[in-house]
Design an enzyme around this catalytic site. Structure first.
Site, mmCIF file in Angstrom:
data_model
loop_
_atom_site.group_PDB
_atom_site.id
_atom_site.type_symbol
_atom_site.label_atom_id
_atom_site.label_comp_id
_atom_site.label_asym_id
_atom_site.label_seq_id
_atom_site.Cartn_x
_atom_site.Cartn_y
_atom_site.Cartn_z
ATOM 1 N N GLY A 164 10.622 -21.437 -29.835
ATOM 2 C CA GLY A 164 9.835 -22.540 -29.311
ATOM 3 C C GLY A 164 9.291 -22.250 -27.940
ATOM 4 O O GLY A 164 9.583 -22.964 -26.991
ATOM 5 N N GLY A 165 8.521 -21.187 -27.808
ATOM 6 C CA GLY A 165 7.913 -20.850 -26.522
ATOM 7 C C GLY A 165 8.911 -20.215 -25.577
ATOM 8 O O GLY A 165 9.022 -18.998 -25.498
ATOM 9 N N GLY A 210 12.252 -20.682 -25.625
ATOM 10 C CA GLY A 210 13.632 -20.605 -26.111
ATOM 11 C C GLY A 210 13.711 -20.430 -27.606
ATOM 12 O O GLY A 210 12.709 -20.420 -28.318
ATOM 13 N N LYS A 211 14.951 -20.277 -28.090
ATOM 14 C CA LYS A 211 15.214 -20.167 -29.518
ATOM 15 C C LYS A 211 15.592 -21.533 -30.075
ATOM 16 O O LYS A 211 16.219 -22.343 -29.396
ATOM 17 C CB LYS A 211 16.355 -19.175 -29.762
ATOM 18 C CG LYS A 211 16.031 -17.751 -29.330
ATOM 19 C CD LYS A 211 17.229 -16.829 -29.517
ATOM 20 C CE LYS A 211 16.910 -15.413 -29.063
ATOM 21 N NZ LYS A 211 18.083 -14.517 -29.170
ATOM 22 N N VAL A 212 15.203 -21.771 -31.342
ATOM 23 C CA VAL A 212 15.478 -23.052 -31.988
ATOM 24 C C VAL A 212 16.584 -22.855 -33.022
ATOM 25 O O VAL A 212 16.491 -21.974 -33.888
ATOM 26 C CB VAL A 212 14.216 -23.635 -32.656
ATOM 27 C CG1 VAL A 212 14.535 -24.964 -33.326
ATOM 28 C CG2 VAL A 212 13.108 -23.815 -31.630
ATOM 29 N N ASP A 240 -1.344 -27.221 -25.423
ATOM 30 C CA ASP A 240 -1.061 -26.168 -26.420
ATOM 31 C C ASP A 240 -1.031 -26.760 -27.827
ATOM 32 O O ASP A 240 -0.090 -26.542 -28.602
ATOM 33 C CB ASP A 240 0.269 -25.485 -26.103
ATOM 34 C CG ASP A 240 0.394 -24.109 -26.763
ATOM 35 O OD1 ASP A 240 -0.642 -23.560 -27.187
ATOM 36 O OD2 ASP A 240 1.523 -23.591 -26.866
#
Length: 436
Positions: free
Chosen positions: A157-158, A160-162, A274
């Site tokens: 997610g840009g 970080g990790k989801v 975005d």
């Protein structure tokens, strides 16, 4: 014959000469208060010698009460003492360094494998829950992801990790965790998303349930949207078929309503910056939700609202190539790109790179439609004609020529009338960025 010899209180040093050992006639031999060392001659020890004759001295020894026993020669003992005196500080320093290094390694390994209870306790105290009926807990998040194990990652997610996390009551949530880096931009995006999503609630904007802002644990907790991103669905042949024209038109309307809410119902207004098919998530009924507010910007009236370039290539408004002023019209342009992507089934770069600007060739609208859904009904054709016309108005090169998102949303919720397009849908063409 010499019987009494008093050499006390002088500055004699070294050993007692061995020649004195043969002077058996001596009944008194007082060498106290000197700097003598070494053994007392054994001949005198056989007589009634007094320890006071030899004390205090530097290092005398012997089998006489009051004197230490002799274990080795005085010279060797003296040199050993000097060597030990030099080595002892070195040994202590080296030993302390080794112990300190081992302690640091143990602490680092513990921090990597299992955070200290104190850190978890601090993070737990900083974890905030927003309107989730008390079911959400910090410990539940750690348990559900096994301490953020990579096997629970569902995407990025840009910044970080989801992670996908199933809470104890069975509820599924998505957890976006900040990358373990020292990038100031990532930290800024995390805080931007946290700040904005705590302020807003709209049915087509992904819902945030809670967040944790701690030096070790920085993450946001969202509603889990099962189908994933619009981009992923359009790349999947079967899911793209299920996303029929009725669902696509409704999806465009929902996204327009969400952006209109950000621009016109939030005070101050919020610019997403975005809007892309990757940041629109769909649930099992293909309803859309705008997500990823990491680059969002609050338009403050007392600020110039100039900012570094942000967004995704292919969706960024052209004016941002020569100005850094952030306006609502940047989102309007990105929305136009997403609408064409919905219609075509892929990114419309061929329509945006100037291939129609020469005006030498017109393209039939029906030829650019995604062929995977079933053929649109007459009513859907009218809605699609309205949708495509709106998309191109949003893509005007001049920001002032683009509609506001409120106007775009109002256009989409109007029912197309029979006279909305005098030209049959099959005859509609695209030429010079216009539909005719």
């Amino acid at each position: 014959m010499l019987e009494f010899l008093n050499l006390s209180h002088n500055q004699f040093s070294g050993n007692i000469p061995s020649s004195f050992g043969s002077m058996v006639s001596l009944s008194t031999f007082d060498v106290s208060y000197n700097d003598l060392e070494g053994p007392v001659p054994t001949t005198w020890l056989l007589h009634n010698a007094s320890a006071s004759w030899f004390l205090p001295n530097k290092g005398m020894c012997g089998n006489l009460s009051g004197l230490p026993p002799c274990y080795s020669s005085p010279v060797v003992g003296h040199h050993k003492g000097k060597i030990l005196g030099l080595l002892l500080p070195i040994v202590l320093v080296v030993g302390f360094s080794i112990i300190a290094a081992i302690a640091v390694v143990i602490m680092l390994s513990r921090n990597k494998t299992k955070p200290q209870e104190g850190v978890i306790a601090e993070a737990r105290d900083l974890f905030s829950v927003l309107n989730f009926d008390g079911r959400l807990a910090f410990d539940d998040i750690l348990r559900a992801t096994e301490g953020f194990d990579d096997k629970y990652i569902t995407g990025t997610g840009g910044y970080g990790k989801v992670y996908k996390a199933q809470l104890q009551d069975g509820e599924l949530v998505a957890v976006k965790k900040l990358h373990q880096t020292e990038e100031l931009d990532d930290e800024r995006r995390f805080r931007s998303e946290m700040e904005i999503l705590t302020q807003i609630r709209q049915r087509s904007i992904v819902k945030m349930y809670g967040f944790c802002s701690h030096p070790v644990y920085k993450f946001l907790v969202y509603d889990y949207i099962q189908q994933g991103s619009l981009h992923g669905i359009l790349e999947n042949q079967e899911l793209a078929k299920e996303l029929d024209w009725k669902k696509r038109i409704a999806l465009a309307t929902d996204v327009a309503q969400a952006i209109s809410y950000l621009h016109h119902e939030c005070s101050p207004p919020i610019i997403h910056r975005d809007i892309t098919s990757n940041n629109i998530l769909l649930d099992t009924s293909f309803k859309g939700f705008v997500s990823d507010f990491g680059t969002a910007r609050i338009l403050k009236p007392d600020s110039s609202n100039w900012s570094a370039l942000a967004g995704t290539y292919g969706y960024i408004a052209p004016e941002l190539s020569y100005t850094s002023a952030v306006t609502e019209k940047c989102d309007v342009y990105s929305f136009g790109v997403v609408v064409l992507e919905l219609v075509i089934g892929k990114h419309p770069r061929d329509l945006l790179d100037g291939s129609l600007s020469s005006g030498e060739q017109a393209i039939l609208v029906k030829d650019i439609l995604d062929q995977r859904p079933t053929t649109p009904t007459t009513t859907e054709e009218k809605s699609l004609a309205l949708l495509i016309k709106l998309a191109f108005s949003c893509l005007e090169s001049s920001p002032q020529a683009r509609p506001t998102m409120r106007a775009a949303y109002q256009t989409l919720i109007q029912q197309p009338c029979s006279s909305s397009s005098p030209v049959p849908f099959s005859a509609l063409t695209l030429q010079q960025g216009r539909m005719s």
